[in-house]
Structures are given as C-alpha cells and as structure tokens.
Scaffold this active site. Sequence first.
Site, PDB file in Angstrom:
ATOM      1  N   ARG A   1      -5.724   5.833  -7.934  1.00  0.00           N
ATOM      2  CA  ARG A   1      -5.440   7.271  -7.965  1.00  0.00           C
ATOM      3  C   ARG A   1      -5.310   7.771  -9.399  1.00  0.00           C
ATOM      4  O   ARG A   1      -5.816   8.847  -9.749  1.00  0.00           O
ATOM      5  CB  ARG A   1      -4.176   7.560  -7.160  1.00  0.00           C
ATOM      6  CG  ARG A   1      -4.300   7.150  -5.688  1.00  0.00           C
ATOM      7  CD  ARG A   1      -2.951   7.089  -4.987  1.00  0.00           C
ATOM      8  NE  ARG A   1      -2.315   8.389  -4.917  1.00  0.00           N
ATOM      9  CZ  ARG A   1      -1.071   8.571  -4.476  1.00  0.00           C
ATOM     10  NH1 ARG A   1      -0.322   7.537  -4.105  1.00  0.00           N
ATOM     11  NH2 ARG A   1      -0.561   9.791  -4.436  1.00  0.00           N
TER      12      ARG A   1
ATOM     13  N   THR B   1      -1.676   5.528   2.150  1.00  0.00           N
ATOM     14  CA  THR B   1      -2.913   4.753   2.056  1.00  0.00           C
ATOM     15  C   THR B   1      -2.985   3.835   3.262  1.00  0.00           C
ATOM     16  O   THR B   1      -2.007   3.165   3.599  1.00  0.00           O
ATOM     17  CB  THR B   1      -2.949   3.926   0.758  1.00  0.00           C
ATOM     18  OG1 THR B   1      -2.916   4.812  -0.364  1.00  0.00           O
ATOM     19  CG2 THR B   1      -4.200   3.064   0.687  1.00  0.00           C
TER      20      THR B   1
ATOM     21  N   LEU C   1       0.863  -1.169   0.000  1.00  0.00           N
ATOM     22  CA  LEU C   1       0.000   0.000   0.000  1.00  0.00           C
ATOM     23  C   LEU C   1       0.902   1.222   0.000  1.00  0.00           C
ATOM     24  O   LEU C   1       1.957   1.233   0.636  1.00  0.00           O
ATOM     25  CB  LEU C   1      -0.896   0.024   1.247  1.00  0.00           C
ATOM     26  CG  LEU C   1      -1.944  -1.082   1.376  1.00  0.00           C
ATOM     27  CD1 LEU C   1      -2.713  -0.915   2.684  1.00  0.00           C
ATOM     28  CD2 LEU C   1      -2.902  -1.092   0.200  1.00  0.00           C
ATOM     29  N   ASP C   2       0.493   2.262  -0.716  1.00  0.00           N
ATOM     30  CA  ASP C   2       1.261   3.505  -0.697  1.00  0.00           C
ATOM     31  C   ASP C   2       1.422   3.993   0.739  1.00  0.00           C
ATOM     32  O   ASP C   2       0.574   3.710   1.602  1.00  0.00           O
ATOM     33  CB  ASP C   2       0.557   4.583  -1.518  1.00  0.00           C
ATOM     34  CG  ASP C   2       0.446   4.223  -2.988  1.00  0.00           C
ATOM     35  OD1 ASP C   2       1.285   3.443  -3.467  1.00  0.00           O
ATOM     36  OD2 ASP C   2      -0.481   4.725  -3.653  1.00  0.00           O
ATOM     37  N   LYS C   3       2.469   4.741   0.976  1.00  0.00           N
ATOM     38  CA  LYS C   3       2.750   5.244   2.321  1.00  0.00           C
ATOM     39  C   LYS C   3       1.515   5.843   2.983  1.00  0.00           C
ATOM     40  O   LYS C   3       1.199   5.549   4.135  1.00  0.00           O
ATOM     41  CB  LYS C   3       3.868   6.289   2.255  1.00  0.00           C
ATOM     42  CG  LYS C   3       4.134   7.007   3.576  1.00  0.00           C
ATOM     43  CD  LYS C   3       5.153   8.122   3.410  1.00  0.00           C
ATOM     44  CE  LYS C   3       5.312   8.917   4.692  1.00  0.00           C
ATOM     45  NZ  LYS C   3       6.254  10.049   4.540  1.00  0.00           N
TER      46      LYS C   3
END
Length: 328
Positions: free
Chosen positions: A244, A147, A143-145
């Site tokens: 996104r 998110t 997961l993105d930082k």
Amino acid sequence: MSDPETPFRLVVDASVAGQRVDRALADAIGTISRSRVKTLIEEGHLARNGQIVREPSDILREGMDLILSFPTPLPARPMAEDLPLTILYEDRDLIVLDKQAGLVTHPAPGNETGTLVNALLGHCGEGFEGIGGEKRPGIVHRLDKDTSGLMVVAKNAMAHNALSEAFAARDIDRAYMALAWGLLPASGEFDGAIGRDKKDRKRMAVVQSGGKPALTRFKLLEPIHTSVSLIECKLATGRTHQIRVHLSQAGHPLLGDPVYLRRIPAAARGLPQDAKDAALDFPRQALHAARLGFIHPRTKQPLSFETAPPQDFQDLKNRLTGSTFKSS
C-alpha cells in the site's frame, strides 16, 4: 529434538563448554527459540547441578548437569468463539486459511472478540500444543484487517519457530493481487525504506532515514481503461502496509484504500461514470493475498496454495471491465 512438555537434560561436554547457557540449550533442543529459552531461565525453570539458576548469560563448564523444565501451557486468554473460517489445509502442525476481508487478526482494545485468534481457538480447542507458554495459535504473519487471502498459522512451537525463520529469510512464496489507480508498466519494482509517517503516526511512509529497507516487485496482469491496473505484487521484504505504501508513494494507490488514498486520483477521469462510481465507492483496499508457498516444517515437503479474490473484489473488477474474473 525434544518434546516441549518433557524436561530437557544437557550434560555439558567439551563441545559446548564455554558457551552461554541459553545459546547452548536452544541449539541442543532445536525446537524452541533462544529468546524462549532465555525467558524460561529467567522465570526459574533451569536447574544446574540441582540448583535453580536465572542468568541466561552464564558460561558453561564441562561436567555441568543442566535440566530445563517447561511449564504447563496456560489456557489461552482470548475467548474461543464459533466463527466461520475457510480452511484449505490442516494437520498436527499448522493451518492454512483464506482470511475474509474485515477480520481482525488479534484481539485488542475495541476488538476483544470476533477476531481470527478467537475463531482459531474455537476451531482447534485443545489442538494448540503451546506457544510461548500458552495454548494459543502461532500467528506467523499478518494480513491487514481489510486485506483478504492466504495465511498460515502454527499449532505448536516447532512449526511456529520454523515458519517464522522461513518468513524472516524470505523463503516463502507470496503473491498478492491488487487493483491500483493508473497504468503501471509491464513489470518493475519499488525500492524505498518504510517507517512511521512523521505527520501521521497511524500511517507508514517511504522515509529517507530511520526506516527499514523494503522492496516490492510487481507485474501488470491487465490494464483497465488506462485508469486502473490489475497487478501481481511479490514482497522481497515484509514491512507494515508495504504494498500500500509503495504504490501510494509511486502515485498508484490501491482502489478503496482508506489510509493511503486521500483524494480522488486524476486517473479516475478516464473511467466511464458507472465504473468510476464503483471504484470510488469501494470500501476497502483492493488487495488479496492470492498465493502462498512454503516448506512444511515437519515433513520438509513443499506446500503451495492459491485462491481467487473474494466476491467484492471480483464484482469491482467486473464493473470496471465488464468481463468475468479469471483466477490464476
């Protein structure tokens, strides 16, 4: 099946004669990938009739006696740290956790400590049985930082390989909740290949050539003042920043997205001033991995988990609507 630390012996018979040695060994062992077998062979861990061989593409002949050994897992290079984790499930094979926004997954230059990997090493200690020759957590997906939400992490090679194959085959139930600018229809999908943005290498973009196919399905959970949509997204593919990028390309960037929201959207004009301020000041993308389901690699039983978005997401939604958030 084989214990990853016990040498594996294969006496070649007619059923595997004529195959490449790396393919035959991977199929016979069943718990490690062909690429891992290839690496072990190239590093000198395969003996054929008592002699070390290093060529993964060698063709097998009937009667060959092969012994593949497994080096003792090296200590994990990242430092183990005592950091808080919200763990929802754990057994000998895997961990399911609810990652907080702001937590980087892997150590990297500028983020050598304080990452999810550091925290997992601190939590499990010697509990990791060795993945790729090191005692480390098997990060199956990221997961993105900024998110938040559900992740599954493998504790051994068997679980890592099985879960990685399930993600690659899209045999995983994953759903995200997001707050996006504008009013989306009741349901739909975004279909567009994703690759590096040619003008900004730190961004991804929908591209006409050179990208990877990407498909995002969504449904509208709640419209907010005709200016913001609370939506659920499901990924048919798993590309970097996929949700996104697709929403931004469609004119519905996520609230707070620091990469794909470059100007105040026109939809903001439809919000009351206090709600508009809250939306424009939100410091991260409003995206949460809310549901995760998969088949357990050892027991073959289905596992399913759901979590509500974190407090900052809920507070933002409440300021936009004046209502309380209800988890699914």
